[in-house]
Design an enzyme around this catalytic site. Sequence first.
Site, PDB file in Angstrom:
ATOM      1  CB  THR A  49      -6.870   3.420  -5.287  1.00  0.00           C
ATOM      2  OG1 THR A  49      -7.127   4.829  -5.303  1.00  0.00           O
ATOM      3  CG2 THR A  49      -8.128   2.679  -5.722  1.00  0.00           C
ATOM      4  CB  THR A  51      -3.202   0.675   0.211  1.00  0.00           C
ATOM      5  OG1 THR A  51      -1.907   0.842  -0.354  1.00  0.00           O
ATOM      6  CG2 THR A  51      -3.064   0.318   1.684  1.00  0.00           C
ATOM      7  CG  ASP A  88       0.470  -1.161  -1.785  1.00  0.00           C
ATOM      8  OD1 ASP A  88       1.512  -1.839  -1.751  1.00  0.00           O
ATOM      9  OD2 ASP A  88      -0.275  -1.035  -0.807  1.00  0.00           O
ATOM     10  N   GLY A  89       3.277  -1.030  -3.332  1.00  0.00           N
ATOM     11  CA  GLY A  89       4.652  -0.587  -3.120  1.00  0.00           C
ATOM     12  C   GLY A  89       5.395  -0.456  -4.434  1.00  0.00           C
ATOM     13  CG  ASP A 110       0.005  -4.028   6.596  1.00  0.00           C
ATOM     14  OD1 ASP A 110      -0.694  -4.233   5.583  1.00  0.00           O
ATOM     15  OD2 ASP A 110       1.233  -3.821   6.543  1.00  0.00           O
TER      16      ASP A 110
END
Length: 253
Positions: A49, A51, A88-89, A110
């Site tokens: 989400t 991302t 997010d990571g 990306d």
Amino acid sequence: MGQPAASRGRTATPTLGKAMLNKYARAFFTRVLTPFAAFLIRRGVSPDTVTLLGTAGVIAGALVFYPRGEFFWGTIVITLFVFSDLVDGNMARQLGRTSRWGAFLDSTLDRVADGAIFGGFALWYAGHGDDNALCAVSIFCLASGQVVSYTKARGESIGLPVAVNGLVERAERLVISLVAAGLSGLHAFGVPGIQVLLPIALWIVAVGSLVTLIQRVVTVRRESAEAEQAAADVAERADEARDSGARGSEAAK
């Protein structure tokens, strides 16, 4: 964004400068963003989400502000949402959910975000910016960035390590372009002459991307030849072993 996939083969050794920047910048932002990532996890927000929202924010910042020449505010919005690439990571690592799907989604979005940024520049120069040459350079930056990423992904998909550090990779493309765009936007606040930074940055990114593309193509060609030669050597040794075994059997008879 920031959700790593399992790597295959060798990876290029980063330069000292890049390695140090990566090490200290990542450590700093990890400390800063870990509490926020934990907060989102407690609220039931998923890394995917974040991302998706981050990409949507970048697209909005690029395509709403840049085509109107509002480079300062567009860059501020984009920069805020770019931090989702780290959040997010961080969330994925806290949850222990780093996955191939996360890496795929991250890489795909990306490319979408990058396309929106350089597309926003192209729309400005095609419209009120009124500069066909810079519009073409912006489009080249967009296309070459996608192809540079594709060459690495395609090379790895056929089993090659693509062990090369390009001159201008994604991080460099974004930093150069966004910093120049943000500073150029200060022209609207009365800073004279600073708007020339964006055209200079776009030319730098265009030339750097072309060099990086050539570097990767040459590397893949070399690695492919080495892999094929290694396979041929293995096959030749196998044939020699079979012939030797056959001669041994004949002698035994």
